[in-house]
Design a protein around this motif. Sequence first.
Motif: not given
Length: 417
Positions: A54-67
């Motif tokens: 879930i936290r990785a999904e947050m990160a990608v939706k906010n602009g990170v490309d790969l977690v």
Amino acid sequence: MNLLGLIVEYNPFHNGHLYHLNESKKITNATHTIAVMSGNFMQRGTPALLDKFIRAEMAVKNGVDLVVELPTLYACQSAEIFSHGGITLLNSLNCVNSVCFGSEIGNIDILYLIAEILIDEPEIFKNKLKNYLGDGLPFPKARASALFDYISKNNLYDTSKETLLEILNSPNNILGIEYIKSILKLNSKIKPYTINRVNSGYNSLNVNDSICSASAIRNALKSNTLDTINYTMPKHTYDIINDVVKNGFNLVYNDDFYEILSSIILRDKDNLTDYFEVNEGIENKIYNSIFKCQNIEELQNEIKSKRYTMTKISRTLNNIMLGIKREDIIKTKDLNELPYLRVLAFNDKGCEILKEIKKSSEIEVITKFSKIKHIDSEIFNTLINYDIKATNMYNLIYNKSTLKGPVDYITSPKYIK
């Protein structure tokens, strides 16, 4: 491709993280971003508010490309081990150009200089440090004094002893110095950058601005509804947390694990010293204290002394709960390469990064856990087994009502279009 690396926890992803991400992209001119993120347990020895997917999904939706996941053995330890794990993973990919971290000082030159001195340990510096310790100064003050003497004697940087002490006592500066030390130890080509942390301090519990600490947000969520602090986080974060709560998952806090932890302490009374950082007699204090306490905060306060800081106690208890053995940390803490990359979430640019990684590196890219059964490597299996165990224990609290098996085996990385 100009690939920016970030080493993060995103617990949860808030406005300060968004600022750091956007500023990091600007100063490095990055075209792509990869975040190495702690899994379900954090560097200070506490569980994550929300699970790693879930936290990785947050990160990608906010602009990170790969977690990708920072292996558990590194994620829950001191700044030195945490930083070495993150930098070593990025360096193992052979395609990361830069890493950018937040710091209180916001000045890469002084952090780099301190890191070089601590790595090289010039004789003058070592003698000064020994003398100050002999005079009875606490280690942080002795080290700051020795650094100041060495830097000023050699006209390396214009600073004061008080400034150096402040730098060396600030948590994000400490992490930054350790990141740079790891880059130097590995002879890595990754270029370090830093930006100022803005507004609230690392551990501040005040929610009084749109940018505040993750600690403040987690604390506020214990006693307030999400709507009362929605101004502290991007809309994607708000929506995801809202969905998680509506779907019956539990926001996770330290005390949720108290019964598990206390049972392990009682069961392993005679073997507590097998666990990492359980030394100097703290095992006796932990065992005797468990009978007097009703939650983890009480237990930490009962154990606390001049010798043991709260952060050390928190990490020590977490090592006991997750079964992190001293011998396994010794085996893995100084690796020059990590054997695998665990993908948690990605977008289309993340796919491009993964293709580049497969061209430039021999690292095992894990998207499906069924593949790992065929890998015969002691280091690989030591690291991955702790990841699996930590995820399973976490989900006994987070996902207990719908848990159908080992989560790492039944959960796929999240592709965000």
